[in-house]
Write a protein that holds these residues in place. Structure first.
Motif, PDB file in Angstrom:
ATOM      1  N   ALA A 559       0.590   0.465  -5.894  1.00  0.00           N
ATOM      2  CA  ALA A 559       1.067  -0.733  -5.206  1.00  0.00           C
ATOM      3  C   ALA A 559      -0.053  -1.407  -4.425  1.00  0.00           C
ATOM      4  CB  ALA A 559       2.207  -0.373  -4.261  1.00  0.00           C
ATOM      5  N   ASP A 560      -1.206  -0.784  -4.348  1.00  0.00           N
ATOM      6  CA  ASP A 560      -2.268  -1.290  -3.475  1.00  0.00           C
ATOM      7  C   ASP A 560      -3.087  -2.400  -4.089  1.00  0.00           C
ATOM      8  OD1 ASP A 560      -1.644   0.801  -1.588  1.00  0.00           O
ATOM      9  OD2 ASP A 560      -2.520   2.125  -3.086  1.00  0.00           O
ATOM     10  N   MET A 561      -3.043  -2.499  -5.418  1.00  0.00           N
ATOM     11  CA  MET A 561      -3.889  -3.482  -6.074  1.00  0.00           C
ATOM     12  C   MET A 561      -3.675  -4.886  -5.526  1.00  0.00           C
ATOM     13  SD  MET A 561      -4.176  -2.354  -9.930  1.00  0.00           S
ATOM     14  CE  MET A 561      -5.190  -0.970 -10.282  1.00  0.00           C
ATOM     15  N   SER A 562      -2.407  -5.274  -5.382  1.00  0.00           N
ATOM     16  CA  SER A 562      -2.173  -6.637  -4.915  1.00  0.00           C
ATOM     17  C   SER A 562      -2.395  -6.751  -3.401  1.00  0.00           C
ATOM     18  CB  SER A 562      -0.786  -7.122  -5.310  1.00  0.00           C
ATOM     19  OG  SER A 562       0.191  -6.285  -4.772  1.00  0.00           O
ATOM     20  N   LEU A 563      -2.297  -5.609  -2.698  1.00  0.00           N
ATOM     21  CA  LEU A 563      -2.548  -5.634  -1.246  1.00  0.00           C
ATOM     22  C   LEU A 563      -4.020  -5.861  -0.929  1.00  0.00           C
ATOM     23  CD1 LEU A 563      -0.616  -2.795   0.569  1.00  0.00           C
ATOM     24  CD2 LEU A 563      -0.406  -5.261   0.882  1.00  0.00           C
ATOM     25  N   THR A 574       2.656  -8.888  -2.585  1.00  0.00           N
ATOM     26  CA  THR A 574       2.995  -7.488  -2.810  1.00  0.00           C
ATOM     27  C   THR A 574       4.488  -7.266  -2.634  1.00  0.00           C
ATOM     28  OG1 THR A 574       0.829  -6.862  -1.994  1.00  0.00           O
ATOM     29  CG2 THR A 574       2.468  -5.115  -2.104  1.00  0.00           C
ATOM     30  N   PHE A 575       5.019  -7.812  -1.552  1.00  0.00           N
ATOM     31  CA  PHE A 575       6.454  -7.677  -1.320  1.00  0.00           C
ATOM     32  C   PHE A 575       7.255  -8.263  -2.486  1.00  0.00           C
ATOM     33  CE2 PHE A 575      10.553  -9.195   0.134  1.00  0.00           C
ATOM     34  CZ  PHE A 575      11.081  -8.052   0.730  1.00  0.00           C
ATOM     35  N   GLN A 576       6.840  -9.445  -2.929  1.00  0.00           N
ATOM     36  CA  GLN A 576       7.542 -10.094  -4.043  1.00  0.00           C
ATOM     37  C   GLN A 576       7.464  -9.261  -5.312  1.00  0.00           C
ATOM     38  OE1 GLN A 576       5.412 -13.796  -3.833  1.00  0.00           O
ATOM     39  NE2 GLN A 576       6.940 -14.768  -2.527  1.00  0.00           N
ATOM     40  N   TYR A 604       3.667  -2.766   6.107  1.00  0.00           N
ATOM     41  CA  TYR A 604       5.016  -3.338   6.287  1.00  0.00           C
ATOM     42  C   TYR A 604       5.581  -3.935   5.014  1.00  0.00           C
ATOM     43  CZ  TYR A 604       2.642  -7.855   6.848  1.00  0.00           C
ATOM     44  OH  TYR A 604       1.875  -8.964   6.654  1.00  0.00           O
ATOM     45  N   SER A 605       4.725  -4.497   4.133  1.00  0.00           N
ATOM     46  CA  SER A 605       5.302  -5.099   2.930  1.00  0.00           C
ATOM     47  C   SER A 605       5.932  -4.027   2.045  1.00  0.00           C
ATOM     48  CB  SER A 605       4.255  -5.900   2.168  1.00  0.00           C
ATOM     49  OG  SER A 605       3.237  -5.053   1.708  1.00  0.00           O
ATOM     50  N   ILE A 606       5.374  -2.832   2.078  1.00  0.00           N
ATOM     51  CA  ILE A 606       5.927  -1.736   1.277  1.00  0.00           C
ATOM     52  C   ILE A 606       7.188  -1.176   1.932  1.00  0.00           C
ATOM     53  CG2 ILE A 606       5.443   0.616   0.466  1.00  0.00           C
ATOM     54  CD1 ILE A 606       2.614  -0.325  -0.154  1.00  0.00           C
ATOM     55  N   LYS A 607       7.136  -1.062   3.255  1.00  0.00           N
ATOM     56  CA  LYS A 607       8.314  -0.539   3.964  1.00  0.00           C
ATOM     57  C   LYS A 607       9.531  -1.458   3.801  1.00  0.00           C
ATOM     58  CE  LYS A 607       7.028   0.428   8.168  1.00  0.00           C
ATOM     59  NZ  LYS A 607       6.341   0.983   9.345  1.00  0.00           N
ATOM     60  N   PHE A 617      11.027  -8.583   6.323  1.00  0.00           N
ATOM     61  CA  PHE A 617       9.674  -8.925   5.902  1.00  0.00           C
ATOM     62  C   PHE A 617       9.327 -10.346   6.348  1.00  0.00           C
ATOM     63  CE2 PHE A 617       6.792 -11.058   3.036  1.00  0.00           C
ATOM     64  CZ  PHE A 617       5.668 -10.257   3.210  1.00  0.00           C
ATOM     65  N   TYR A 618      10.263 -11.245   6.117  1.00  0.00           N
ATOM     66  CA  TYR A 618      10.048 -12.648   6.461  1.00  0.00           C
ATOM     67  C   TYR A 618       9.677 -12.792   7.942  1.00  0.00           C
ATOM     68  CZ  TYR A 618      11.276 -17.470   7.599  1.00  0.00           C
ATOM     69  OH  TYR A 618      11.253 -18.748   8.074  1.00  0.00           O
TER      70      TYR A 618
END
Ligand code: ADP
Ligand code: ZN
Ligand code: ZN
Length: 727
Positions: A559-563, A574-576, A604-607, A617-618
């Motif tokens: 999941a880190d690639m886009s982060l 990432t959240f999307q 936070y985007s992962i949580k 998130f928003y």
């Protein structure tokens, strides 16, 4: 009479009208918006008629229009004004705005070999009775067979003539007719599923249907699988009842058999489909269906927003947060802006749909600029999947570099149950980097500041920025040792690993490399849907819009690639992405599970993705944007300064920076000039300035000045991008 004509003459696209005299015999036929053939510098070029004038006083000789290209205007009055809007709001030339709005066959200076495809058929030329008599009396079996075939099928397609056909024509029994043929025949998956909207769907549908005469923008925020597509279908049914038309935009990569089928099952051949996978001929055929008013619905990717439907009743933009709705080359228009403009013209609503609306859109909905509609539950029996986060830092200690124990276990479990699995890895190729362990050499693109990706299937090293490729080498070009090692994980290597781990299961990969050939994307989707494969692995193109009932597990390998992308939207993206891909699991009755592997398990985007908490998130992301002065709190303009000449680029980037600082409002923030994220691409050096502003009366004027100035500059190019989707 005279005409003002615009012509595409140079790369820098000067905005200029050229005056031509209209020959007497064309005076009655010529219209504004038509293509005309004109003489220009000893060439014959096509252009669009912008104005007709009775008189024109000139100091020089005026040439005559050679001919009209079409019988009707290509640009209607709405399109003519849309083009002006695009030119003004994105600072592009008028001609490039019109060219962008049209398919190739209708552009000025189109490629003339795009033509209507005609097919020849044999039909009866006499009454059936007479033909039947002939069949009984002839002794030629071939003639009998052909005539019988025509009687049964009404018309029989032919490619060439033969003696049987010639004889029957000579006897006056049959004749040849020619008909236009549509070249595009999308794969359709037929379903007979009758769906009754649930209460939430019913409510939002009602709301929109009750104001179909108003230019309102709705934000339909509905979680994945909440039945947004069904809502769209119901709204369109109402629109058609009013004898109006509809545009549906979907992201390019999700425009597959599946979504097209859902509409086609409902609306049959009342649909034209436009996307970049069509050949010029196919697109020409689809476009002509719109012009000839044979269809009332257009489904397509970004540029379908320009479909010349008259009497629009609704514009729907699905997955509205998708960056590709903004064109990232000139003209840099955003399809959502165009939709709003058209909605005003036609007095019809725009529906922006998403499970993860862009922050800009959700903020507008909060401020009541958009009307917010929500779907909070999954439709039918489906529930949201359970999401597990795996900390890869711990797994690495156990020597699990690609698959965590949990992911391995879950894949086995689902496959044993005869269910399907989707695995996401957002990097194509085999490995991301080749380095020498002896001297530290890294294989880099000679034209870009980017390391080369190893593609094992073709045994090449490739640049994902400029397309450079070279055969893979085993000896280090720097120290001549054979210590070259590949690092990083791409989809090809992932596929190899999965095949090793699950040799008895069927695996298919979907990424830019396996879908390059026409029709491959639909084929893979269709075959996975038919359960010809157990595991689908791929890049983000598997995350969007697909609905596979048997998928009960989604694994995100990294999941880190886009982060790790340096862009203020990387958390949002990432959240999307995580929400979208998670949304593929458990869409039918069987509950789904998602496993997200990451080195940033506390991010936070992962949580928030784990808890399906868009609002959380928003709110958190909005706080950051406020502090850091980014959209939606500030507007952005990206000014790119590109040159083949390093020094010259540097000099002009600073000149532009100084100019902006001198001319813009003191509350406007100007960052840079700096080097762009990837500084050198295809041997061009990229500098940039970022402008952040809230309101600045001088901004537009100043940017226009810069833009005009650099049209005359040959060695330096600039690009001005309002509200860029990436920095
Ligand atoms: P979204 O576009 O919001 O992701 P879809 O419209 O694709 O959702 O719906 C998800 C799945 O639920 C689809 O298979 C669809 O056929 C089904 N579905 C939608 N609405 C209903 C409903 N009211 N009753 C039963 N199934 C539904
Ligand atoms: Zn070396
Ligand atoms: Zn390159």
């Amino acid at each position: 009479m005279y005409a003002n004509v615009i012509i595409e003459i140079s790369i820098k696209k000067l905005d200029k009208y050229f005056v031509y005299k209209i020959p007497k015999e064309l005076e009655d036929k010529i219209k504004i918006g038509m293509r005309v053939l004109v003489p220009f510098n000893n060439q014959k070029l096509e252009g669009f008629v912008m104005e007709l004038m009775k008189e024109y006083k000139a100091e020089f000789e005026i040439k005559e229009i050679i001919d009209l290209v079409d019988k009707e205007a290509i640009l209607n009055s709405e399109m003519l004004s849309l083009g002006k809007y695009i030119a003004n709001s994105t600072l592009c030339s008028l001609i490039s705005a019109y060219q962008t709005m049209l398919p190739k066959a209708y552009k000025a200076n189109h490629n003339t070999n795009i033509a209507i495809k005609k097919v020849r058929y044999l039909v009866l030329n006499k009454k059936i009775k007479e033909v039947s008599d002939y069949i009984e009396n002839t002794k030629y079996i071939k003639q009998q067979e052909l005539l019988e075939k025509i009687i049964i099928e009404d018309k029989v397609k032919i490619n060439s003539l033969n003696s049987t056909i010639n004889t029957l024509i000579k006897h006056g029994l049959i004749r040849i007719i020619e008909e236009e043929e549509n070249r595009y025949h999308p794969d359709i998956i037929t379903t007979k599923k009758e769906i009754k909207l649930n209460e939430q769907q019913e409510k939002v549908t009602e709301e929109i249907i009750n104001s179909l005469e108003n230019s309102i923008t709705y934000l339909l925020y509905g979680i994945t699988g909440s039945g947004k597509t069904e809502v769209y279908i119901q709204i369109i049914k109402e629109v058609l009842k009013k004898d109006k038309t509809a545009i549906v935009l979907v992201p390019e990569i999700s425009l597959t058999a599946q979504i097209v089928s859902r509409f086609t099952n409902q609306f049959k051949d009342n649909i034209a489909i436009l996307h970049s996978g069509l050949s010029d001929g196919e697109r020409y055929d689809e476009y002509r269906k719109i012009i000839k008013k044979e269809v009332k619905i257009v489904i397509g990717a970004r540029s379908a927003i320009f479909a010349p439907l008259t009497n629009l009743g609704i514009i729907i933009i699905d997955e509205e947060h998708t960056p590709s709705y903004k064109q990232d080359s000139n003209p840099r228009y955003n399809a959502i802006d165009i939709a709003k403009k058209r909605s005003k013209y036609h007095k019809c609503p725009v529906v922006l749909g998403s499970a993860t609306p862009s922050l800009e859109s959700f903020a507008r909905a909060s401020n009541k600029v958009y009307k917010l509609l929500t779907l909070t539950k999954r439709a039918g029996l489906a529930t949201l999947p359970k999401i597990h986060i795996v900390d890869m830092k711990e797994e690495v200690k156990k020597h699990n570099f690609i698959f965590s124990n949990l992911l391995k276990l879950k894949i086995e479990e689902k496959l044993k149950n005869n269910e399907q699995v989707i695995l996401l890895l957002n990097r194509r190729g085999y490995s991301s980097m080749i380095t020498c362990q002896a001297c530290g050499y890294v294989a880099k693109c000679p034209r870009c500041d980017i390391s080369l990706t190893y593609h094992k299937t073709t045994n090449t090293l490739r640049c994902h920025y400029c397309g450079f490729k070279t055969p893979k080498y085993d000896i280090c070009p720097n120290c001549h040792s054979n210590e070259l090692k590949d690092y990083g994980l791409g989809t090809q290597k992932l596929e190899e690993e999965i095949r090793k781990m699950f040799p008895t299961y069927k695996i298919i990969r979907m990424d830019a490399d396996t879908t390059g050939k026409k029709g491959m994307h639909s084929k893979i989707t269709k075959e996975f849907l038919e359960h010809k494969y157990d595991i689908l692995l791929g890049t983000q193109m598997i995350a969007k819009g697909l609905d596979f009932p048997l998928v009960t597990l989604v694994g995100v390998i990294n999941a880190d690639m886009s982060l790790n992308i340096a862009d203020f939207r990387s958390s949002e993206r990432t959240f999307q992405l995580l929400s979208q891909v998670s949304g593929r699991a458990g869409r039918a009755g069987c509950p789904g599970e998602v496993i997200i592997q990451t080195y940033n398990e506390k991010h936070y985007s992962i949580k928030y993705a784990k808890n399906h908490n868009y609002l959380g998130f928003y709110q958190e992301e909005m706080k950051l944007r406020k502090t850091l002065k980014y959209p939606p709190y500030y507007y952005l303009v990206l000014v790119k300064i590109n040159s083949k000449d390093y020094e010259l680029g540097f000099k002009h980037a600073h000149k532009i920076g100084d100019f902006l600082r001198k001319n813009l409002d003191k509350n406007t923030i100007i960052l840079g000039p700096t080097m762009a994220n990837v500084f050198r691409i295809n041997n061009i050096y990229n500098y940039q300035c970022i402008i952040k502003y809230r309101n600045d009366d001088n901004l537009f004027k100043s940017l226009k000045t810069i833009n005009e100035h650099y049209k005359k500059e040959n060695k330096v190019d600039i690009a001005i991008d309002f509200e860029p989707t990436k920095l």
